[in-house]
Design a protein around this motif. Structure first.
Motif, PDB file in Angstrom:
ATOM      1  N   GLY A 168      53.863  33.541  45.257  1.00 38.51           N
ATOM      2  CA  GLY A 168      53.265  32.707  44.236  1.00 38.51           C
ATOM      3  C   GLY A 168      54.043  31.444  43.966  1.00 38.51           C
ATOM      4  O   GLY A 168      53.959  30.875  42.907  1.00 38.51           O
ATOM      5  N   GLN A 327      52.979  29.775  32.242  1.00 36.62           N
ATOM      6  CA  GLN A 327      52.413  30.124  33.547  1.00 36.62           C
ATOM      7  C   GLN A 327      50.895  29.980  33.550  1.00 36.62           C
ATOM      8  O   GLN A 327      50.294  29.509  34.524  1.00 36.62           O
ATOM      9  CB  GLN A 327      52.801  31.570  33.912  1.00 36.62           C
ATOM     10  N   ARG A 328      50.273  30.338  32.445  1.00 35.63           N
ATOM     11  CA  ARG A 328      48.816  30.185  32.332  1.00 35.63           C
ATOM     12  C   ARG A 328      48.440  28.712  32.394  1.00 35.63           C
ATOM     13  O   ARG A 328      47.495  28.323  33.098  1.00 35.63           O
ATOM     14  CB  ARG A 328      48.327  30.805  31.019  1.00 35.63           C
ATOM     15  N   THR A 331      48.923  27.410  36.012  1.00 36.59           N
ATOM     16  CA  THR A 331      47.835  27.870  36.886  1.00 36.59           C
ATOM     17  C   THR A 331      46.569  27.057  36.648  1.00 36.59           C
ATOM     18  O   THR A 331      45.882  26.646  37.595  1.00 36.59           O
ATOM     19  CB  THR A 331      47.566  29.365  36.653  1.00 36.59           C
ATOM     20  N   THR A 334      46.977  23.476  38.130  1.00 35.87           N
ATOM     21  CA  THR A 334      46.834  23.447  39.592  1.00 35.87           C
ATOM     22  C   THR A 334      45.394  23.706  40.007  1.00 35.87           C
ATOM     23  O   THR A 334      44.930  23.170  41.025  1.00 35.87           O
ATOM     24  CB  THR A 334      47.763  24.480  40.245  1.00 35.87           C
ATOM     25  N   ARG A 335      44.652  24.481  39.241  1.00 31.88           N
ATOM     26  CA  ARG A 335      43.243  24.704  39.547  1.00 31.88           C
ATOM     27  C   ARG A 335      42.448  23.406  39.382  1.00 31.88           C
ATOM     28  O   ARG A 335      41.612  23.054  40.230  1.00 31.88           O
ATOM     29  CB  ARG A 335      42.668  25.803  38.657  1.00 31.88           C
ATOM     30  N   VAL A 375      45.640  27.045  44.160  1.00 36.17           N
ATOM     31  CA  VAL A 375      45.879  27.448  42.777  1.00 36.17           C
ATOM     32  C   VAL A 375      47.151  28.292  42.746  1.00 36.17           C
ATOM     33  O   VAL A 375      47.232  29.341  43.399  1.00 36.17           O
ATOM     34  CB  VAL A 375      44.675  28.252  42.225  1.00 36.17           C
ATOM     35  N   THR A 377      49.655  30.686  41.066  1.00 34.51           N
ATOM     36  CA  THR A 377      49.668  31.701  40.006  1.00 34.51           C
ATOM     37  C   THR A 377      51.056  32.249  39.734  1.00 34.51           C
ATOM     38  O   THR A 377      51.208  33.189  38.950  1.00 34.51           O
ATOM     39  CB  THR A 377      48.730  32.858  40.391  1.00 34.51           C
TER      40      THR A 377
END
Length: 618
Positions: A168, A327-328, A331, A334-335, A375, A377
């Motif tokens: 990841g 982290q959320r 993510t 990057t999405r 993405v 994660t």
């Protein structure tokens, strides 16, 4: 009085002190190493940097709490260099002084704000500051799938990539670690400007400088100026090229990006708080290219930890561990970049594979701007041509957080080891000459009593040296050239104590008392004066230590400590040894004792009475 007891107490104190020197307070190494005091950089060479706090990042004057928090963060950053005996102290209510003994280092970055932001790159244009057309979008080159970890051209002459991996992780290749200006300045994104003027007032001053026509033309631009369609813009926008970095910092974001005469040379010199507001777009440069950046979706506070590590290719990288909520956010960012949600990223800002790029912005500088290949994660890495020192410095800035205060660099002084050694020799020579002069005068004037002065000074010097070594390891006291000056001045204070006592002793003998009875009586009468004189010196040293800054504190501390030790020697050595000498025959000789005419003629030197002749005849 039993002088033996007082001498025994002094002996115990001396032994305990040197036991602490050799076996306590973190003592290590050989005997020679354990006897070395902690010396300042003016004696061993090194680097000293003075930072002056201007305002907090929200425009308010710094408080004592702000300054202490900043000092702790800077100290953690400096310690990340791995340099022993680094010293970071506050001076007054605005200054922080950083001292690193040993090799010279560039400390200009340790006072940077270190505000970390992750922003999408929305647009790109030429940042040379010349009246040229916008740069074309980067040419895409074929590459494999996102999992193939393709390299992406982040800027001319630099490579960058951000790819998912089994663990990841993604990589971000930086340009060199930024060196941000520490000058306080307002944020064009709405933060309050430090100083007497508001941001509106400063913008008004800039408008008057460039002229109403140039200001109106700049604010009317909806995209980077294209001189091929409107050549008249060249003359209108030319005044923006004369603005300083401070003046550019107050311009609205669209003006900074769209006006071609606002170049990267100006933008890179803006103060750290210029693009602090995460809720506003920003402009920053990388490799001579000017980028329009989106709002910051991930902040430095979302990073749980940062560390410098070696990757699988034996290259130094900065590993980022995000917090759970961070982290959320990472993510999601990057999405958005991978899918180019809403077409926010224009063609000029896309990477080689047509994906959005995410800029890692530290203060005003883009550390890296990789194309997002998938993405992400998990945790990520900032990778590139890092040395161990550069990676550790960047990781330390991210790990210990942003400074609550902006700083201006006042002075960085590099002292070579050769110069420091010459300072040390000069200081020790001055101390030796001062002590020698006192000893010579004491033997010349007081003769036998001069030996008491000599032994007292030697004992005081040994105890002072032991105290310097122990306190250097225990509380970090550093002996500087100013401290040596304080010790030299204390020699005069010690000489005053001798003069007071011995002259009082002479007065007692002149009044008809024997030397044995005169010694304790003279001590009682001189003791109060000695204590008062030394107490005044100690109080002066304390006041000077409290109100002074910098090396003057070292002078005051050394003077006060030497005076306290002198008092200890006066009570536990000088008076007892005088009581013992008063019982010797040499003490009764004016030529030997140094008491001179104070002593009465000895009995054996008086003329004998004539004999009575009549007694002989009888």
């Amino acid at each position: 009085m039993r002088p033996g007891r007082q001498l025994a107490v002094l002996g115990i104190i001396f032994v305990v002190l040197y036991l602490l020197v050799f076996f306590a307070g973190g003592a290590s190494g050989g005997w020679k190493d354990r006897l070395e005091p902690r010396l300042g950089l003016d004696l061993v060479g090194g680097t000293r940097l003075t930072l002056e706090a201007t305002n907090t990042v929200d425009g308010r004057p710094p408080t004592a709490e702000n300054l202490e928090e900043a000092r702790q963060i800077i100290e953690n950053r400096v310690n990340a260099f791995g340099v022993a005996e680094a010293e970071v102290v506050t001076e007054g209510d605005r200054n922080i002084v950083i001292s690193l003994p040993g090799e010279n280092r560039d400390l200009s970055d340790v006072g940077s704000a270190a505000e970390l932001r992750f922003r999408k790159v929305l647009k790109a244009t030429d940042g040379s500051g010349t009246l040229a057309a916008p740069v074309p979008s980067p040419t895409a080159t074929p590459s494999g799938s996102p999992a193939a970890s393709p390299e992406v051209e982040a800027s001319p002459g630099a490579q960058a990539s951000a790819t998912p991996s089994a663990g990841g992780q993604g990589g971000m290749a930086p340009t060199p670690t930024p060196s941000a200006s520490a000058s306080p300045e307002p944020s064009p994104s709405g933060s309050v400007a430090p100083g007497p003027q508001t941001i509106e007032e400063q913008r008004k001053a800039v408008e008057e400088k460039v002229g109403a026509e140039a200001w109106q033309a700049a604010n009317g631009l909806q995209a980077p100026a294209d001189l091929t369609t409107d050549p008249s813009l060249a003359e209108k926008l030319a005044p923006f090229g004369t603005l300083s970095a401070r003046e550019v910092a107050v311009l609205p974001v669209p003006v900074q990006f769209n006006v071609p005469t606002v170049g990267c040379a100006q933008l890179d010199e803006r103060p750290p708080a210029s693009i602090k507001d995460e809720n506003q777009q920003a402009v920053a440069c990388e490799g001579g290219i000017k980028y329009l950046l989106d709002q910051a979706k991930v902040l430095g506070t979302d990073v749980g930890n940062a560390s410098a590590v070696l990757d699988q290719t034996s290259q130094w990288v900065v590993s980022l561990d995000f917090k759970s909520d961070g982290q959320r956010k990472w993510t999601e960012l990057t999405r958005e970049a991978f899918n180019n949600t809403g077409g926010a990223c224009e063609a000029s800002a896309l990477g080689q594979d047509g994906k959005c790029r995410v800029a890692v912005v530290l203060d005003n500088t883009i550390v890296s701007s990789p194309e997002i290949q998938g993405v992400l994660t998990g945790d990520s890495q900032i990778t590139g041509s890092f040395t161990q020192a550069a990676a550790s410095e960047l990781a330390g800035n991210l790990r210990y957080g942003a400074l609550p205060v902006t700083f201006e660099e006042q002075e960085q002084q590099n002292v070579t080891a050769t110069l420091g050694e010459s300072h040390l020799r000069a200081g020790l020579l001055a101390a030796g000459i001062g002590m020698l002069l006192v000893v010579i005068y004491s033997f010349f004037y007081y003769r036998l009593l001069g030996s008491v002065i000599f032994l007292s000074l030697v004992l005081s010097a040994l105890m002072l040296y032991g105290a310097l070594v122990f306190l250097g390891r225990q509380i970090g006291f550093t002996l500087t050239l100013a401290g040596i000056a304080g010790i030299i001045v204390s020699l005069g204070v010690a000489a005053d104590s001798f003069v007071i006592y011995f002259e009082r002793l002479k007065d007692e003998i002149r009044e008809g008392r024997s030397p044995r009875s005169a010694v304790p009586r003279a001590w009682v009468r001189a003791r109060r004066t000695i204590i008062s004189a030394n107490a005044i010196t100690i109080m002066s040293a304390v006041v000077l230590y409290v109100v002074s800054v910098g090396t003057v504190k070292g002078f005051a501390f050394a003077l006060g400590m030497a005076t306290v030790i002198d008092l200890l020697v006066v009570f536990l050595f000088r008076h007892p040894i005088m009581a013992m000498l008063a019982r010797t025959k040499a003490f009764l000789s004016p030529r030997v004792s140094g008491l001179g005419r104070a002593l009465p003629p000895r009995a054996e030197e008086q003329p004998a009475k004539p004999r009575n002749p009549r007694v002989k005849e009888a």
